[in-house]
Design a protein around this motif. Structure first.
Motif, short mmCIF file in Angstrom:
data_model
loop_
_atom_site.label_atom_id
_atom_site.label_comp_id
_atom_site.label_asym_id
_atom_site.label_seq_id
_atom_site.Cartn_x
_atom_site.Cartn_y
_atom_site.Cartn_z
N GLY A 39 -5.92 7.31 -8.52
CA GLY A 39 -4.95 8.41 -8.45
C GLY A 39 -3.96 8.40 -9.58
O GLY A 39 -3.02 9.20 -9.58
N LEU A 40 -4.16 7.51 -10.54
CA LEU A 40 -3.23 7.47 -11.68
C LEU A 40 -3.61 8.53 -12.70
O LEU A 40 -4.78 8.85 -12.87
CB LEU A 40 -3.26 6.07 -12.33
CG LEU A 40 -2.96 4.91 -11.39
CD1 LEU A 40 -3.04 3.58 -12.14
CD2 LEU A 40 -1.59 5.06 -10.75
N PRO A 41 -2.62 9.04 -13.42
CA PRO A 41 -2.91 10.08 -14.40
C PRO A 41 -3.82 9.58 -15.52
O PRO A 41 -3.52 8.58 -16.18
CB PRO A 41 -1.52 10.43 -14.97
CG PRO A 41 -0.55 10.00 -13.93
CD PRO A 41 -1.17 8.79 -13.29
N ASP A 79 0.82 -1.22 0.00
CA ASP A 79 0.00 0.00 0.00
C ASP A 79 0.85 1.26 0.00
O ASP A 79 0.53 2.26 0.68
CB ASP A 79 -0.99 0.01 1.17
CG ASP A 79 -2.16 -0.93 0.92
OD1 ASP A 79 -2.55 -1.11 -0.25
OD2 ASP A 79 -2.67 -1.51 1.90
N GLY A 80 1.90 1.21 -0.75
CA GLY A 80 2.67 2.43 -0.96
C GLY A 80 1.79 3.48 -1.60
O GLY A 80 0.89 3.17 -2.40
N ILE A 81 2.04 4.72 -1.27
CA ILE A 81 1.18 5.81 -1.76
C ILE A 81 1.21 5.82 -3.30
O ILE A 81 2.27 5.66 -3.91
CB ILE A 81 1.62 7.14 -1.14
CG1 ILE A 81 0.60 8.22 -1.41
CG2 ILE A 81 3.01 7.55 -1.63
CD1 ILE A 81 0.80 9.44 -0.53
N ALA A 82 0.04 5.98 -3.90
CA ALA A 82 -0.04 5.98 -5.37
C ALA A 82 -0.12 7.40 -5.91
O ALA A 82 0.38 7.69 -6.98
CB ALA A 82 -1.27 5.20 -5.84
N LEU A 119 -8.66 11.22 -5.41
CA LEU A 119 -8.77 9.94 -4.73
C LEU A 119 -10.15 9.80 -4.12
O LEU A 119 -10.30 9.53 -2.92
CB LEU A 119 -7.66 9.84 -3.67
CG LEU A 119 -6.24 9.78 -4.26
CD1 LEU A 119 -5.21 10.26 -3.25
CD2 LEU A 119 -5.92 8.36 -4.72
N ASN A 120 -11.15 10.02 -4.96
CA ASN A 120 -12.52 9.96 -4.45
C ASN A 120 -12.87 8.59 -3.86
O ASN A 120 -13.74 8.51 -3.00
CB ASN A 120 -13.52 10.30 -5.58
CG ASN A 120 -13.56 11.79 -5.86
OD1 ASN A 120 -12.84 12.55 -5.21
ND2 ASN A 120 -14.39 12.19 -6.80
N TYR A 121 -12.18 7.56 -4.34
CA TYR A 121 -12.47 6.22 -3.82
C TYR A 121 -11.43 5.80 -2.79
O TYR A 121 -11.30 4.62 -2.46
CB TYR A 121 -12.53 5.22 -4.98
CG TYR A 121 -13.37 5.73 -6.14
CD1 TYR A 121 -14.76 5.82 -6.04
CD2 TYR A 121 -12.76 6.14 -7.32
CE1 TYR A 121 -15.52 6.30 -7.10
CE2 TYR A 121 -13.51 6.62 -8.39
CZ TYR A 121 -14.89 6.71 -8.27
OH TYR A 121 -15.64 7.19 -9.31
N GLY A 122 -10.69 6.74 -2.29
CA GLY A 122 -9.68 6.45 -1.28
C GLY A 122 -8.38 5.95 -1.88
O GLY A 122 -8.26 5.76 -3.09
N HIS A 123 -7.41 5.76 -1.01
CA HIS A 123 -6.10 5.28 -1.45
C HIS A 123 -6.12 3.76 -1.58
O HIS A 123 -6.66 3.05 -0.73
CB HIS A 123 -5.03 5.63 -0.40
CG HIS A 123 -4.78 7.09 -0.25
ND1 HIS A 123 -3.83 7.76 -0.98
CD2 HIS A 123 -5.35 8.03 0.56
CE1 HIS A 123 -3.81 9.05 -0.62
NE2 HIS A 123 -4.73 9.24 0.32
N THR A 178 -15.13 17.81 -19.52
CA THR A 178 -13.74 17.43 -19.24
C THR A 178 -13.67 16.71 -17.90
O THR A 178 -14.31 17.11 -16.94
CB THR A 178 -12.81 18.65 -19.21
OG1 THR A 178 -13.32 19.60 -18.27
CG2 THR A 178 -12.74 19.32 -20.58
N MET A 179 -12.89 15.64 -17.89
CA MET A 179 -12.72 14.84 -16.67
C MET A 179 -11.24 14.52 -16.47
O MET A 179 -10.50 14.34 -17.43
CB MET A 179 -13.48 13.53 -16.79
CG MET A 179 -14.93 13.70 -17.18
SD MET A 179 -15.89 12.24 -16.70
CE MET A 179 -15.92 12.43 -14.93
N ALA A 180 -10.85 14.40 -15.21
CA ALA A 180 -9.49 13.95 -14.91
C ALA A 180 -9.52 13.53 -13.44
O ALA A 180 -10.45 12.83 -13.03
CB ALA A 180 -8.47 15.05 -15.16
N LYS A 181 -8.55 13.92 -12.67
CA LYS A 181 -8.49 13.63 -11.23
C LYS A 181 -8.95 12.21 -10.90
O LYS A 181 -8.20 11.26 -11.14
CB LYS A 181 -9.30 14.69 -10.46
CG LYS A 181 -8.65 16.08 -10.54
CD LYS A 181 -9.15 17.01 -9.47
CE LYS A 181 -8.53 18.39 -9.55
NZ LYS A 181 -7.32 18.52 -8.75
#
Lengths: 431, 431, 431, 431
Positions: free
Chosen positions: B279-281, A77-80, B57-61, B270-273
């Motif tokens: 949390g991936l680009p 669970d390293g920070i992503a 990170l709307n769905y958490g880490h 437009t969507m991103a984040k």
């Protein structure tokens, strides 16, 4: 080079993906797996990859060490996603980058993590140069490609991409690249005259931006002395030198940076594509400390820290750049590529070898011919693309890690494909 | 809100990271691990995360299902970088996005995979609107934030970011957002007058771009009827409506798209984040078919297909948006947040509740005070940030998946922090 | 070349005239009367005028016939200001211009009366070219001078003037003028390459604008074959050819238009300066009928009909251009000027003869030297100025009507002045 | 309002004058003579002139004293064209302007003689403000008209004129003029909010430019308190206040400058139109000494000294502004005009009186109606025009010197014309 024959399996793409999609038109299958220099599609067919994500996969697909490190990171669970917070992986990347890349090359540059695209790294570089100098004009070159966001696009030469802007592109002056007017004319003379003539109409530049080898522009390789002269003229003009090493960097030109053996020290270097090592989005703008003048978040972006990419990027540096072994491999592979392309060039009357290091190709004189050769090569199991203003250059951008045998096999496919096409056209020259 | 007290462990950052680094100044530690709504730093200390990668990170880490899917993909050497080639993961994402997001909402939009940053999605949207209409002017609003590349930056309101351009920003007309002049003045009246007056000096617009809730601009939430009226005016003016849902989308406003319950159908979204879920680009520009007019690669970019992100994005959609359960959770959590912030607002004389859905905050009247509260909260184990023109809004952007108990705990830390700061200033109002 | 020694009589100027005032600094006296090629100052001293209002007084000061016609018009209360209403004097001017200028040269151009400044004529030309083609880019040349309003200034090369804009100048691409890189390099080759290369970064141009002899830029005279080649390239590129004949027109280059003997037919011609014949403000934009696409008043201005100027302009045309006598005079005077300047060039090591027709000068190698020579000439009774990027060219712009004797006398003063200055510097070369 | 019925006598115009010609279409005859407030055409018919060269003939046509002075100057071969050399007539003009205009009003402004058009004066003002402040943005208002050269055009509101640019107009932010949103809304509140909000997207302005009465924009007269508030906001924002007094100045608003009784002191004032008194091209940019920072010729132009205009301009000032008699006449004539227009407004349901001083009109609700009234008035011997975004305002710009009797006669023609038109339409309201 659209060869769009959409099969049933790609229905969702026709239905829902934008018409802006492009490479998929030239390689009409669906890819699933990839390892090293080979791609496998959904039917299980494998292809040798001489495109390598447009030089984003210099170390091949799914490098085992990078993969292992990333899975290990995920497993604990390293920070992503960490915005631009300090994280362990970022520190580790910076330390490796400092130790193995910057320090040995005497570079005191600071590392700016921009949004993870080459265009964003270029935008940051252009903004920074303008902020540092208080000037607006940036000099870019014919056939340069620097991205398609509005700031970067102004520096990009390609009219098809420029046309997409829908608005005036401003702030860039265009000058002829090395050998643009042939071997005999030194285009830095025009640059010098225009920079020194107070009435030339070329405003004092904030920066001069260039690729030492123009990847998209047709594999035009600048001579070291030309780059050096441009660097001198930039300095004399009070302008920053920006080297856009997005495509030519990370070993593609034979050394980590494409400019290493040219005797120049750029004020700013932009990097992206292969910097993560694994094909993950990541971009860097390297800046000499005296020009590191952005305030906190003055140039920002949500994904400016892609932690997964930091993990793989660190492994890439430690694995390939900690000693000289990889660089020696590159020399050998460069020779194989050059040799193969000379053969190709010999087949087509008037064809010209282009490029430098391991970004090389052959200008076969027309986009149609180049497209047919690449299409035929794909049929035979090779993914390879064109570049240049008219797509007239058949371009090899194989992973730098491609084993010699695979490299040779891929080149042979290419040569076979060319022979087929030329035979069909009765165009083949005596080999 | 710089609170930069660099410790030894961060030496590499001071030495080599650009001065543009920012969040790390406010949260001076090094983060290592993250799970759900909690971050852990290198000393083992955990923090509740009310920043969530600025809603990335709307769905958490490290969501367990997304993580498992991505590791599985990597383990079988699934393709990591595929330019815009067809791949299985891309098809699967598109199918899930169509089935669970677009189709149920009656949206016929095409999906454009732009470079994986919000700014790039906005650049593509602006270029497209200009291409579709043949017009150059785009109307944006006060306090809007759309990114910092040159095209997007022209639409961004913040003067600090605009100042970084170093060159004239053009092609955008600024209009007052909803309630910019208070509750009584309907700012669409000015917009309408200017659009219909042939001598207003506002050129016929290619598009009107807006966030329904301005995240960076201070959590200004537009009223549905205002958005609807803007949509009507755009249509009457022959302009495209672009909703920038980069921060407010993916459930942040309580529904997947922030505009779902407003009776409008944007031409471009437009969507991103949070679109990748992990949390991936990743970034998307959604375009109605009749406006999907880019040619192949006319807007391009190396990382326009981040396959890892497609994997996690698909899981996110299937896990959270296949039925209404998650949306119901959001309602409950929204109430908890609102309740907590009302308490906070009650402490500070003149404070105002801001925002909508689960992007809410309190305007405490000054950036200094907001900064002190966030700083004190960090000391107590909560990561939380400010927004607004003067950084005067304490803003909660907790993961949408935050368990009620954690949410309450985080809010209590925030309230304690505020009490501490206000007590120190004798500023606290009667609660 | 400021030699500002303000006397008491000029107090009002120091007190109330803007610092932007300029020529008065080089010729520090107050002029009162003028006749033919001579000026008289308030002390009664006379000067030979080799500046001629920067070629605005090609027919000399206060031509007796023009003066009589204008006084007659005024005496009968002829209309002085008529906006762009039809008036008798405008009709008479147009008829004379058609009969003696346009028709004999096979020109079907329409006459647009712009605001009465050269810059305004250029602004109209640039706007029109953009409207006709739907393109934005205009190609202008090094050392070109086209005025200092924002549109024209973008096409002007001089950095001192460009710096006055205070804002990005856009929409113009700069190319090297004829012989900019020396005699051996044909700069149209670069122009051709850039226009035909789809990836050059030079956007398809709306127009190419040029002066056949660059007056302010240092009397650079383009070779006819160069102008012809540029005209061909413009046509091939779908761009309009704009010849800015503001300084070189009205006989200054030896024929009415400077391009008459070059085998080109410009799409647009801009005229000002001597077009009124009397030094009165007047400007024209000549446009081929197919490009005459402005709507009524789309480009407008209060003084677009200067009726007084129409009166004198008509007389000028009828008096000087109805037959070939004046043109023959010009040949003779050109020879006198050329001869004199060759003598001057012979005095200064490395000096070069510049210009064409009756706009000629000598590049004496430095602005300081040129300035001193002009200053000394003024002391001796000759008004003469410099031009060029460094003000390094001593430039003769005598009235075209200057009697041979006066011309010779003026040249002798100039030569004496040069001798004095060079003697003082021990710089004189063997004559 | 084109009523183009070209007769034989105007053949040369159709054949050779550009389609950009405009007023001649509405007044299809050929004018020959003019005296005071009357024009005479080539058939000997006379017309009362309520257009007055769009306020360029505030002192009427061919004023006897100006005419005599100019003829006297010409008879003694007074210099006609002197670039920006010192001349006696320029000194005399400056002295008169200082003594009778600037000094009595406590104005320390320097006088810059720009190219002799209003647009050029505005270009100089905008460039100067940008140079002084180092900022690029200039705030202009809805319905403003400042000229059609590229810099000035950016500040002009009219879409027809803006469309003529063919290129992005940049560097100007548009704000609503006084009463743009009705009587109840104070538009300076929006201006203030936007200027003080660091995130409004309105860049710090170099200047705020405004007309106190918008002539072309529809005779919108700003309230003194509005102008005063704008002036305060400019000062607070570090921006220069530019008052464009090109149409409203020279007595048109009832005092020499239109802003005299508003308690503001502009940093820059632009003047043109009636400044020469005789309709000759002349323009001024008045600049407070601390902002007089152009270098010599940094903004230049061949006709920046129109000596004939200096002669008449001096007479105009001495004759009309040396004492208060003329100003008293203006009050009386203003009352006559206002009275007449109230009658007109009473005829048309919903009509509104517009303007201030002696630039007044009636908004009759539609451009068609206004055009018909003016057309009918022309048939009856009155030259009068429309203004406003839809040409919906019938506008009186009679010479300020019009005798009361002529003024009344002209107004009666106008009222008769309106009656005719309205009767034909059964639209007349009870008078």
């Amino acid at each position: 080079m659209p060869r769009d024959s959409v099969t049933n399996s790609t229905d969702i793409f026709t239905r829902r993906e934008s018409e802006a999609r492009s490479y998929c038109r030239g390689f009409p299958t669906s890819f699933e797996q990839a390892k090293g220099s080979e791609l496998t599609d959904s039917t299980g067919r494998t292809y040798i990859d001489f495109l390598a994500g447009c030089s984003s996969l210099n170390y091949g697909h799914n490098d085992a060490d990078m993969k292992a490190a990333l899975i290990e990171h995920m497993n604990r669970d390293g920070i992503a996603h960490g915005l631009d917070l300090h994280t362990g992986p970022k520190a580790a990347f910076l330390e490796a980058f400092e130790e193995h890349i910057l320090a040995p090359r005497g570079m005191d540059h600071r590392v700016m993590f921009t949004g993870p695209t080459g265009a964003n790294a270029v935008e940051a570089a252009m903004k920074l140069a303008r902020k540092v100098t208080g000037r607006q004009n940036i000099i870019a070159f014919t056939n340069g490609f620097h991205g398609v966001t509005l700031g970067a696009l102004a520096a990009t030469g390609n009219s098809y991409h420029r046309g997409g802007a829908g608005i005036t592109l401003h702030g860039v002056t265009r000058m002829p690249f090395d050998r643009y007017m042939g071997e005999q004319i030194d285009t830095t003379e025009l640059l010098e005259k225009m920079l020194k003539d107070k009435s030339s109409g070329v405003d004092a530049p904030a920066a001069i931006i260039l690729e030492t080898v123009q990847g998209e522009g047709g594999l035009n390789a600048a001579r070291p002395e030309w780059v050096k002269r441009v660097a001198e003229l930039a300095k004399e003009a009070g302008a920053l030198l920006i080297i856009d090493d997005i495509q030519a960097g990370c070993g593609r030109a034979g050394t980590f940076f494409s400019f290493e053996e040219m005797g120049v020290m750029p004020d700013i270097v932009t990097m992206a594509k292969s910097v993560s090592g694994f094909g993950l989005p990541m971009a860097l703008t390297l800046v000499r400390p005296e020009h590191d003048v952005f305030g906190p978040a003055e140039h920002n972006g949500t994904f400016r820290g892609n932690t997964h990419a930091f993990i793989t990027a660190r492994v890439a540096i430690e694995k390939f750049w900690a000693d000289g072994a990889f660089a020696r491999d590159l020399k050998r592979r460069e020779a194989i590529i050059k040799d193969g392309l000379e053969t190709l060039a010999g087949m087509v009357p008037g064809a010209k070898l282009k490029g430098r290091g391991l970004m090389r190709g052959v200008d076969v004189g027309s986009g149609d011919l180049a497209g047919e050769i690449c299409g035929r090569a794909f049929d035979k199991g090779l993914v390879i693309e064109t570049s240049g203003p008219e797509d007239e250059v058949v371009k090899i951008l194989a992973p730098l890690t491609t084993p010699d045998e695979t490299l040779t096999r891929g080149i042979n496919i290419l040569l076979d494909a060319a022979r087929d096409v030329l035979a069909g056209q009765n165009k083949i020259a005596a080999e």
